[in-house]
Design a protein around this motif. Structure first.
Motif, PDB file in Angstrom:
ATOM      1  N   LYS A 136       0.821  -1.217   0.000  1.00 38.95           N
ATOM      2  CA  LYS A 136       0.000   0.000   0.000  1.00 38.95           C
ATOM      3  C   LYS A 136       0.853   1.264   0.000  1.00 38.95           C
ATOM      4  CE  LYS A 136      -4.093  -2.023   2.181  1.00 38.95           C
ATOM      5  NZ  LYS A 136      -5.053  -1.949   3.313  1.00 38.95           N
ATOM      6  N   LYS A 192      -2.268   6.322  -9.043  1.00 40.15           N
ATOM      7  CA  LYS A 192      -3.389   5.959  -8.160  1.00 40.15           C
ATOM      8  C   LYS A 192      -4.473   7.026  -8.203  1.00 40.15           C
ATOM      9  CE  LYS A 192      -4.443   5.017  -3.282  1.00 40.15           C
ATOM     10  NZ  LYS A 192      -5.080   3.694  -3.440  1.00 40.15           N
ATOM     11  N   GLU A 238      -8.170   6.084  -9.427  1.00 37.10           N
ATOM     12  CA  GLU A 238      -9.223   6.021  -8.413  1.00 37.10           C
ATOM     13  C   GLU A 238     -10.041   7.297  -8.290  1.00 37.10           C
ATOM     14  OE1 GLU A 238      -7.606   4.556  -4.742  1.00 37.10           O
ATOM     15  OE2 GLU A 238      -7.134   2.596  -5.604  1.00 37.10           O
ATOM     16  N   ARG A 252      -9.860   1.136  -9.504  1.00 33.34           N
ATOM     17  CA  ARG A 252      -9.088   0.672  -8.351  1.00 33.34           C
ATOM     18  C   ARG A 252      -7.740   0.157  -8.831  1.00 33.34           C
ATOM     19  NH1 ARG A 252     -10.117  -4.596  -4.534  1.00 33.34           N
ATOM     20  NH2 ARG A 252      -8.586  -4.090  -2.924  1.00 33.34           N
ATOM     21  N   ARG A 304      -4.085  -1.828  -7.339  1.00 35.13           N
ATOM     22  CA  ARG A 304      -3.500  -2.537  -6.204  1.00 35.13           C
ATOM     23  C   ARG A 304      -2.392  -3.455  -6.696  1.00 35.13           C
ATOM     24  NH1 ARG A 304      -6.765  -7.951  -4.893  1.00 35.13           N
ATOM     25  NH2 ARG A 304      -7.672  -8.373  -6.943  1.00 35.13           N
TER      26      ARG A 304
END
Length: 381
Positions: free
Chosen positions: A329, A351, A355, A361, A363
């Motif tokens: 993260k 990101k 987002e 999203r 990850r």
């Protein structure tokens, strides 16, 4: 710098004063609790004395005062026993508890732990023990400091969140301003380059050279457009995700050495998704460049696009050095970087594009040290 130092000093002074106020309030609450507790102890001692007076009073004795003292206790729960622990009476206790012998015995044990018993002698050798618990008001007061600390903690959390949000908002405005200024500064030499290209065409310079320069100029215009969009609400268009991703992929593929092996896999049908083509291309390029850096310029990059009708997925896989699990993260946080040179803004910006702008999203789907990483972007159809 001086202003910042003064602001930090002011912040610490306010925090120290707030902490001091909390300590004073808690200390005064503790003192008040002890005073109230001592007063209840005195009331129970007077109650025990009244009980003794009532028991030893003669036929003609005035017992109005002892009876009034005993009957006035309507808040403090009490249990009266003899020296053999036989219960002789109780007051201010729920009838259901009194009827249940097990619950009553457990209650007596809790009374013994709550306060020191009061011992008094009725007759010679006839001892009574008075056990009592805190009154409901005193019991509630016991939890007041906890409630106060929780309220203060909540207030502190709100203040911290407000401060953090304000700081982030200021930083965002600063970065947006810098990006727009960069776009503006690039625009001037870019216009000159376009003019020089026209002169080169007129002078019959090699067509291949001119074509490549034009591609780079278009690229600079593209980058300028990206920077100008930072801080503004982008226009989203329903575009084919495969085509837009492949454009960014092919541009980078043609500009990196043959030591990087590129692979692209996607369904044959179109995947229409609401995106901003310019920003989406920027996000994909950032991830590919980051993957190439992780492989130190040598390895395999595979881009796989999947679609289940509801969600579209882009998986970017490399066989680089990998990411530790505790950084899955944090790599997307502003300023985080493992490079000796770098500001740690690439993945953070990616990101934000995915987002905040595209409502998707991003990850780390999978990663193993010295084996590689897969980063996944998902979009709702």
């Amino acid at each position: 710098m001086q202003f910042s130092t003064k602001r930090n000093i002011t912040r610490w002074v306010l925090m120290s004063i707030s902490f001091l106020i909390i300590v004073v309030i808690l200390w005064n609450t503790y003192i008040f609790f002890q005073i109230f507790k001592n007063e209840e102890r005195i009331k129970m001692e007077v109650w025990a004395t009244a009980q003794k007076s009532l028991h030893t009073a003669g036929d003609n004795a005035d017992v109005d005062l002892p009876l009034q003292i005993i009957s006035n206790n309507t808040t403090i729960p009490i249990i009266l026993t003899d020296q053999n622990d036989t219960v002789l009476g109780s007051n201010n206790i729920d009838e259901e508890v009194i009827k249940d012998s097990t619950k009553f015995r457990n209650l007596l044990q809790s009374f013994k732990k709550s306060n020191n018993r009061i011992e008094f002698e009725i007759d010679k050798g006839n001892i009574r023990y008075l056990y009592y618990a805190n009154s409901p008001l005193l019991s509630k007061l016991k939890y007041y400091p906890i409630a106060l600390v929780m309220i203060i903690f909540l207030f502190g959390a709100l203040v911290y969140n407000y401060y953090k949000s304000t700081k982030m908002g200021t930083q965002n405005k600063l970065w947006a301003g810098m990006a727009k200024e960069t776009a503006h500064q690039i625009g001037t030499p870019l216009s000159s380059l376009i003019g020089w290209v026209e002169i080169m065409k007129a002078d019959n310079v090699d067509e291949t050279t001119v074509t490549e320069i034009e591609k780079d100029i278009q690229r600079l215009q593209h980058i300028t457009d990206r920077f100008s969009k930072i801080g503004s609400e982008p226009n989203l268009e329903r575009r084919d995700l495969i085509t837009e991703t492949q454009d960014a992929y092919e541009y980078l593929q043609s500009r990196f050495s043959k030591q990087v092996v590129f692979s692209f896999k996607a369904p044959k049908h179109e995947i229409p998704v609401l995106i901003n083509p310019t920003l989406h291309g920027w996000a994909v390029e950032n991830l590919i460049k980051n993957a190439i850096d992780a492989m130190r310029g040598r390895g395999t990059i595979t881009i796989t696009i999947e679609d289940d009708g509801r969600i579209a997925k882009i998986n970017i896989t490399d066989n680089g050095k990998g990411i530790p699990k505790n950084q899955f993260k944090t790599i997307f946080e502003p300023g985080f970087t493992t490079k000796k040179r770098g500001w740690g803004l690439g993945l953070s910006l990616t990101k934000r594009i995915v987002e905040e702008y595209h409502k998707g999203r991003i990850r780390v789907l999978h990663s193993e040290i010295n084996k590689g990483t897969t980063i996944q972007i998902t979009f709702k159809r």
